[in-house]
Scaffold this motif. Sequence first.
Motif, PDB file in Angstrom:
ATOM      1  N   TYR A  64      21.586 -16.248  50.360  1.00 56.89           N
ATOM      2  CA  TYR A  64      22.794 -15.788  49.255  1.00 56.89           C
ATOM      3  C   TYR A  64      23.368 -14.443  49.409  1.00 56.89           C
ATOM      4  O   TYR A  64      24.323 -14.291  49.639  1.00 56.89           O
ATOM      5  N   LEU A  65      22.544 -13.500  49.880  1.00 53.23           N
ATOM      6  CA  LEU A  65      22.894 -12.242  49.775  1.00 53.23           C
ATOM      7  C   LEU A  65      23.645 -11.891  51.338  1.00 53.23           C
ATOM      8  O   LEU A  65      24.765 -11.360  51.342  1.00 53.23           O
ATOM      9  N   GLU A  66      23.356 -12.786  52.238  1.00 54.30           N
ATOM     10  CA  GLU A  66      24.149 -12.847  53.392  1.00 54.30           C
ATOM     11  C   GLU A  66      25.608 -13.276  53.084  1.00 54.30           C
ATOM     12  O   GLU A  66      26.422 -13.021  53.850  1.00 54.30           O
ATOM     13  N   TRP A  67      25.528 -14.640  52.376  1.00 51.65           N
ATOM     14  CA  TRP A  67      26.780 -15.193  52.107  1.00 51.65           C
ATOM     15  C   TRP A  67      27.804 -14.227  51.342  1.00 51.65           C
ATOM     16  O   TRP A  67      28.885 -13.755  51.495  1.00 51.65           O
ATOM     17  N   ALA A  68      26.959 -13.439  50.530  1.00 50.50           N
ATOM     18  CA  ALA A  68      27.973 -12.462  49.541  1.00 50.50           C
ATOM     19  C   ALA A  68      28.180 -11.299  50.386  1.00 50.50           C
ATOM     20  O   ALA A  68      29.424 -10.841  50.343  1.00 50.50           O
ATOM     21  N   GLN A  69      27.452 -10.712  51.260  1.00 44.42           N
ATOM     22  CA  GLN A  69      27.950  -9.544  52.167  1.00 44.42           C
ATOM     23  C   GLN A  69      28.876 -10.008  52.887  1.00 44.42           C
ATOM     24  O   GLN A  69      29.848  -9.145  53.218  1.00 44.42           O
ATOM     25  N   ALA A  70      28.949 -11.072  53.679  1.00 45.03           N
ATOM     26  CA  ALA A  70      30.052 -11.552  54.337  1.00 45.03           C
ATOM     27  C   ALA A  70      31.510 -11.323  53.891  1.00 45.03           C
ATOM     28  O   ALA A  70      32.550 -11.284  54.380  1.00 45.03           O
ATOM     29  N   ARG A  71      31.440 -11.639  52.397  1.00 41.19           N
ATOM     30  CA  ARG A  71      32.872 -11.730  51.783  1.00 41.19           C
ATOM     31  C   ARG A  71      33.306 -10.028  51.578  1.00 41.19           C
ATOM     32  O   ARG A  71      34.396 -10.012  50.987  1.00 41.19           O
ATOM     33  N   VAL A  72      32.523  -9.086  51.853  1.00 40.33           N
ATOM     34  CA  VAL A  72      32.895  -7.651  51.665  1.00 40.33           C
ATOM     35  C   VAL A  72      32.725  -7.063  52.754  1.00 40.33           C
ATOM     36  O   VAL A  72      32.760  -5.720  52.843  1.00 40.33           O
ATOM     37  N   ALA A  73      32.562  -7.694  53.951  1.00 38.25           N
ATOM     38  CA  ALA A  73      31.958  -7.327  55.127  1.00 38.25           C
ATOM     39  C   ALA A  73      33.288  -6.102  55.638  1.00 38.25           C
ATOM     40  O   ALA A  73      32.846  -5.153  56.627  1.00 38.25           O
ATOM     41  N   ASP A  74      34.409  -6.120  55.145  1.00 32.70           N
ATOM     42  CA  ASP A  74      35.491  -5.333  55.713  1.00 32.70           C
ATOM     43  C   ASP A  74      35.184  -3.886  55.053  1.00 32.70           C
ATOM     44  O   ASP A  74      35.870  -3.054  55.539  1.00 32.70           O
ATOM     45  N   ARG A  75      34.247  -3.765  54.066  1.00 31.81           N
ATOM     46  CA  ARG A  75      33.797  -2.247  53.812  1.00 31.81           C
ATOM     47  C   ARG A  75      32.673  -1.914  54.169  1.00 31.81           C
ATOM     48  O   ARG A  75      31.926  -0.730  53.627  1.00 31.81           O
ATOM     49  N   VAL A  76      32.063  -2.709  55.246  1.00 30.26           N
ATOM     50  CA  VAL A  76      30.627  -2.300  55.695  1.00 30.26           C
ATOM     51  C   VAL A  76      30.554  -1.907  57.042  1.00 30.26           C
ATOM     52  O   VAL A  76      31.221  -2.606  57.889  1.00 30.26           O
ATOM     53  N   ARG A  77      29.954  -0.982  57.529  1.00 25.65           N
ATOM     54  CA  ARG A  77      29.477  -0.677  58.750  1.00 25.65           C
ATOM     55  C   ARG A  77      28.032  -0.632  58.967  1.00 25.65           C
ATOM     56  O   ARG A  77      27.462   0.075  58.485  1.00 25.65           O
ATOM     57  N   TYR A  78      27.623  -1.542  59.987  1.00 23.77           N
ATOM     58  CA  TYR A  78      26.286  -1.624  60.331  1.00 23.77           C
ATOM     59  C   TYR A  78      25.829  -0.877  61.516  1.00 23.77           C
ATOM     60  O   TYR A  78      26.762  -0.476  62.317  1.00 23.77           O
ATOM     61  N   GLY A  79      24.596  -0.703  61.603  1.00 22.77           N
ATOM     62  CA  GLY A  79      24.301   0.177  62.929  1.00 22.77           C
ATOM     63  C   GLY A  79      24.476   1.625  62.757  1.00 22.77           C
ATOM     64  O   GLY A  79      24.768   2.307  63.719  1.00 22.77           O
ATOM     65  N   ALA A  80      24.743   1.921  61.527  1.00 20.59           N
ATOM     66  CA  ALA A  80      25.298   3.220  61.024  1.00 20.59           C
ATOM     67  C   ALA A  80      24.336   4.179  60.128  1.00 20.59           C
ATOM     68  O   ALA A  80      24.147   3.637  59.141  1.00 20.59           O
ATOM     69  N   GLU A  81      23.514   4.913  60.822  1.00 22.40           N
ATOM     70  CA  GLU A  81      22.374   5.732  60.154  1.00 22.40           C
ATOM     71  C   GLU A  81      23.081   7.101  59.422  1.00 22.40           C
ATOM     72  O   GLU A  81      23.513   7.953  60.407  1.00 22.40           O
ATOM     73  N   VAL A  82      23.105   7.311  58.456  1.00 19.61           N
ATOM     74  CA  VAL A  82      23.465   8.608  57.708  1.00 19.61           C
ATOM     75  C   VAL A  82      22.282   9.662  57.927  1.00 19.61           C
ATOM     76  O   VAL A  82      21.130   9.139  57.576  1.00 19.61           O
TER      77      VAL A  82
END
Length: 449
Positions: free
Chosen positions: A112-130
């Motif tokens: 479920y969480l993966e499905w939801a994140q795919a729908r807002v993925a344009d706002r996310v950068r993975y592999g990015a550590e602050v």
Amino acid sequence: MSQREHHIYDVVGIGFGPSNLSLAIALREHWTSGQDGEVSALFLERQSSFGWHRNMLLPSATMQISFLKDLVTFRNPTSSYSFVAFLHASGRLPQFVNNQDFFPTREEFHQYLEWAQARVADRVRYGAEVTSIRLVPGATPEEDRLRLEIEDGEHPAGRVIETRNVVVSTGLVPSMPEGTERDERVWHSSEFLDRYRRTDPSALRRVAVVGAGQSAAEITRFLYDELPHAEVYSVIPSYGYSVADDTPFANQIFDPAAVDDYYFGTDETREAFWRYHRNTNYSVVDDEVIRDLYRRAYDDEVRGTKRLQFLNLTRVTGVKRVGAETRVSLQVGPDAEVRELDCDALVCATGYKGMEPTGLLGALEGYCVRDAAGRYRIERDYRVVTDPELRCGIYLQGGTEHSHGLTSSLLSNIAVRSGEIADSIVARRAGRIAAGPVAVPAEVGGDLL
Ligand SMILES: Cc1cc2nc3c(=O)[nH]c(=O)nc-3n(C[C@H](O)[C@H](O)[C@H](O)COP(=O)(O)OP(=O)(O)OC[C@H]3O[C@@H](n4cnc5c(N)ncnc54)[C@H](O)[C@@H]3O)c2cc1C
């Protein structure tokens, strides 16, 4: 030199677990409701793809909250991002209902969480550590801009991003028994499945699990079932596992209204919350897992095998490597008998420390107000109380047990909490726009929003 983006976000979320995923959805829904313009938001996650406690996605492990406490429903029951909407999209809604069970497996909730994140993925950068949050060099605190330094593997010198607000949601920090270091045969539960899958099961003839909470019990059951040739020791500081109270009155502690009762309560009422209701979440185990384990141990006795052993009232006092084995020093039972246990793998399901943003905040710490006990003072909208001259917002999702209560590190209230944070960010943005155009420093070249 670090690569800098010529864009100032309204908000950047640090960490993209369920809490900030819920916030990303709340912001998206606010925008699509057409009330205001879009809040420019970006979420940064150090993992290379979405993952929610992947190393504890044990087969048949279930959620400890109802599926209705998903990312959105308590904030917006008509949301298209609900668990029910996910089931519908997956074609499983009737079958799920036939199960008549409020508690899906963690595996299904992860889907479920993966499905939801795919729908807002344009706002996310993975592999990015602050790696740090600081004021923009040369800027005054009144200029509401924060600079985030990011390591993303793509830019050798790092990357910087600027934002008016940050929402820190970096999650809990694994905790090992004092003096115990992790190695290839000494694992924390947060790395369990990854470590287990990289080990030859036939080499695991004796394994030990330390801890008396849900993860410890689940791992003990898993190892017993997966390794029929192995002895499994459960090292428990208490006199056996205690049950998690999830009966209706106790569950009220996780209701959104409980946050107000806690936040606006006295020190005495807050203390009472913890004293009376710790057993809803801390060092407790679901009834079903406790019964499963007891049944397995009893069946062993009937067969005369005793493959599953519980060492009650037992503490780990030391761990050292002896050849290929791990030697665990223990104080066992009411007499604290000193004993050694050699095992092929030791799993420390010894819990987590609360989220701690201090390292990220660096010098900004100086603007954050702390209470007499040295904890951050937090507004009701989860914004850290700061020196009035600092105009940027630093919000916390997690690490607010002392101010907002038991749900701070749980999923129960994330839909409502992220709605409250989204509202606060939207209101601050509206206030800034109403106050007139913001002077754009020459170096950002007007490339705003
Ligand atoms: C095995 C397990 C099962 C659980 N089950 C339940 C349950 O059933 N119900 C419940 O209410 N709670 C449960 N919990 C509690 C848990 O805290 C919440 O489920 C949930 O993970 C909280 O979400 P979060 O987004 O706040 O934190 P997390 O899920 O921990 O996410 C934080 C994210 O931040 C990222 N991150 C950290 N530092 C940085 C950085 N510097 N830069 C970029 N990214 C960073 C991490 O990689 C991580 O993805 C469980 C916890 C565990 C360990």
